[in-house]
Design a protein around this motif. Structure first.
Motif, PDB file in Angstrom:
ATOM      1  N   PHE A 231      -1.938  20.345 -17.648  1.00 36.97           N
ATOM      2  CA  PHE A 231      -2.535  21.379 -18.483  1.00 36.97           C
ATOM      3  C   PHE A 231      -2.766  20.921 -19.915  1.00 36.97           C
ATOM      4  O   PHE A 231      -2.936  21.745 -20.814  1.00 36.97           O
TER       5      PHE A 231
ATOM      6  N   GLU B 211      -8.066  21.225 -21.917  1.00 37.88           N
ATOM      7  CA  GLU B 211      -8.436  22.644 -22.044  1.00 37.88           C
ATOM      8  C   GLU B 211      -9.253  23.120 -20.843  1.00 37.88           C
ATOM      9  O   GLU B 211      -9.167  24.292 -20.447  1.00 37.88           O
ATOM     10  N   GLU B 212     -10.040  22.239 -20.250  1.00 41.61           N
ATOM     11  CA  GLU B 212     -10.823  22.649 -19.085  1.00 41.61           C
ATOM     12  C   GLU B 212      -9.922  23.003 -17.906  1.00 41.61           C
ATOM     13  O   GLU B 212     -10.218  23.920 -17.136  1.00 41.61           O
TER      14      GLU B 212
ATOM     15  N   LEU C 133      -7.786  27.198 -14.435  1.00 42.72           N
ATOM     16  CA  LEU C 133      -6.659  27.960 -13.905  1.00 42.72           C
ATOM     17  C   LEU C 133      -6.828  29.450 -14.198  1.00 42.72           C
ATOM     18  O   LEU C 133      -6.598  30.295 -13.325  1.00 42.72           O
ATOM     19  N   VAL C 134      -7.271  29.785 -15.404  1.00 43.37           N
ATOM     20  CA  VAL C 134      -7.485  31.192 -15.764  1.00 43.37           C
ATOM     21  C   VAL C 134      -8.574  31.808 -14.902  1.00 43.37           C
ATOM     22  O   VAL C 134      -8.446  32.946 -14.409  1.00 43.37           O
ATOM     23  N   VAL C 135      -9.668  31.064 -14.682  1.00 43.19           N
ATOM     24  CA  VAL C 135     -10.767  31.577 -13.850  1.00 43.19           C
ATOM     25  C   VAL C 135     -10.293  31.836 -12.426  1.00 43.19           C
ATOM     26  O   VAL C 135     -10.604  32.876 -11.819  1.00 43.19           O
TER      27      VAL C 135
ATOM     28  N   LEU D  20      -7.166  32.414 -11.388  1.00 48.52           N
ATOM     29  CA  LEU D  20      -6.232  33.545 -11.372  1.00 48.52           C
ATOM     30  C   LEU D  20      -6.964  34.870 -11.512  1.00 48.52           C
ATOM     31  O   LEU D  20      -6.640  35.845 -10.809  1.00 48.52           O
ATOM     32  N   LEU D  21      -7.952  34.923 -12.391  1.00 52.09           N
ATOM     33  CA  LEU D  21      -8.731  36.163 -12.549  1.00 52.09           C
ATOM     34  C   LEU D  21      -9.507  36.487 -11.280  1.00 52.09           C
ATOM     35  O   LEU D  21      -9.607  37.651 -10.881  1.00 52.09           O
TER      36      LEU D  21
ATOM     37  N   ARG E 145     -17.570  21.208 -18.428  1.00 54.66           N
ATOM     38  CA  ARG E 145     -16.930  21.699 -17.204  1.00 54.66           C
ATOM     39  C   ARG E 145     -17.034  20.658 -16.100  1.00 54.66           C
ATOM     40  O   ARG E 145     -17.432  20.955 -14.961  1.00 54.66           O
TER      41      ARG E 145
ATOM     42  N   VAL F 127      -6.957  24.316 -18.127  1.00 52.89           N
ATOM     43  CA  VAL F 127      -6.411  25.644 -18.416  1.00 52.89           C
ATOM     44  C   VAL F 127      -7.448  26.722 -18.123  1.00 52.89           C
ATOM     45  O   VAL F 127      -7.148  27.768 -17.528  1.00 52.89           O
ATOM     46  N   ILE F 128      -8.703  26.465 -18.545  1.00 47.33           N
ATOM     47  CA  ILE F 128      -9.770  27.444 -18.297  1.00 47.33           C
ATOM     48  C   ILE F 128      -9.985  27.626 -16.794  1.00 47.33           C
ATOM     49  O   ILE F 128     -10.165  28.749 -16.308  1.00 47.33           O
TER      50      ILE F 128
END
Length: 366
Positions: A15, A18-19, A24-26, A28-29, A197, A21-22
């Motif tokens: 992690f 930053e990509e 992972l957030v995408v 999870l959402l 990305r 982390v992004i």
């Protein structure tokens, strides 16, 4: 090495970018949206899956020189025609056969009880009367539960009628606009993501063709296996042909387990209808040949490019995603397991690759 240092090294490895982390957030959402709002957005997700399937046909027509709008209209009208055929012909036939099966269940139960009595008379040391009575009690309870569920389903059908109408009207409309404005919708989704990305692009490129081939191949497999089962059962004169054929067709969704589970109703109906004679044996042999052709011929042809997953991974994926999302979870269990596998393998490599690129850029600047 302390636990704190191990945790710090693990976070820095996976992690620090930053990509990552992004991404992972995408993820999870996305999972949270499906889990919490899946029932509310079910027509949208259904239309998204269907549009994803039909997009391949649209692309094929466009490669032949057909304008996009005309290709969309041809594919969409074909989809609507299939949907109407299922709603007007197949579903009423299956429902009538299901009702007849429920009504005939007491007679089948009595025939099964007589068969057990005959077995006990022939083999008194193998099967005891107490065992037969226990089996009859269990079968009676199961039969009562099936009847109660059928009654509950018939009483709840009026409330589900509105949901069915919404699906039949809203889903085709969503599918049409998703096909028509696919480029615009994809562009809008990409605009929400960061410009850098490369990891997401790498994972998507690895998964796009595989998921598309798997989903389309699975629909083709369901159609071929179901049609072959319908013709086979019809040739032998087996009752409830359409109901059993649909059950056998959808059994291919669950690897290793579906074929075994579908064997039970086929054997039960054949046994009660023909008795334990030659015709019963012929039906089971034909069904076994059908399953063998599916597993050894059809599956390798349709899924030759599928990612190889261990059987334990497949069964765990079916249990986990099926428990979360029901039918769609079972259907997409293997693609989702493939996605997780691609994430596990691509994530460290992608981060390492970008780290090497940054190191090379720093050397070039020096």
């Amino acid at each position: 090495m302390t636990l704190r240092k191990l945790l710090k090294n693990w976070i820095e490895r996976y992690f620090s970018d930053e990509e990552a982390v992004i991404l992972l957030v995408v993820l999870l959402l996305g999972f949270a949206a499906v889990i919490w709002f899946g029932r509310m957005l079910a027509p949208f997700f259904t239309a998204l899956v269907i549009a994803f399937l039909l997009q391949g046909a649209v692309n094929w027509l466009m490669r032949l020189g057909v304008p996009k709008m005309l290709a969309v209209m041809v594919v969409f009208l074909g989809f609507v025609g299939i949907l109407l055929a299922i709603a007007l012909f197949l579903m009423p036939l299956i429902w009538n056969q299901l009702v007849n099966l429920v009504q005939e269940a007491p007679r089948m139960f009595a025939s099964g009880q007589q068969l057990l009595d005959d077995v006990q008379e022939r083999y008194p040391h193998l099967v005891t009367p107490d065992q037969i009575q226990n089996w009859i009690d269990v079968a009676g309870r199961e039969l009562t539960q099936v009847g109660q569920r059928a009654l509950t389903l018939s009483l709840a059908s009026l409330g589900n009628l509105l949901d069915l109408i919404i699906y039949l009207v809203l889903v085709p409309i969503l599918v049409f606009f998703m096909l028509k404005d696919s480029d615009r919708l994809v562009g809008f989704m990409l605009s929400l993501l960061p410009q850098k990305r490369s990891l997401m692009t790498q994972i998507w490129q690895e998964m796009d063709d595989q998921i598309a081939n798997y989903v389309r191949g699975k629909f083709i497999e369901i159609f071929i296996v179901g049609s072959a089962a319908f013709l086979t059962f019809g040739y032998f004169g087996l009752p409830y042909t359409a109901l059993l054929a649909v059950m056998v067709g959808f059994s291919v969704l669950i690897p290793y387990i579906g074929a075994a589970v579908a064997t039970l109703p086929v054997a039960a109906v054949a046994g009660f209808h023909f008795g334990l004679g030659d015709q019963f044996v012929y039906v089971l042999i034909a069904y076994g040949v059908l399953q063998a052709l599916d597993g050894n011929v059809l599956v390798p042809i349709l899924f030759s490019e599928a990612v190889n997953l261990h059987p334990v991974s497949i069964i765990l994926a079916v249990l986990f995603f099926g428990g979360i999302w029901g039918f769609w979870g079972i259907f997409f269990a293997i693609p989702l397991a493939t996605l997780i596998k691609a994430l596990v393998y691509a994530w460290p490599r992608g981060i390492k690759h970008r780290g090497d690129e940054k190191a090379l850029e720093a050397l070039a600047e020096d």
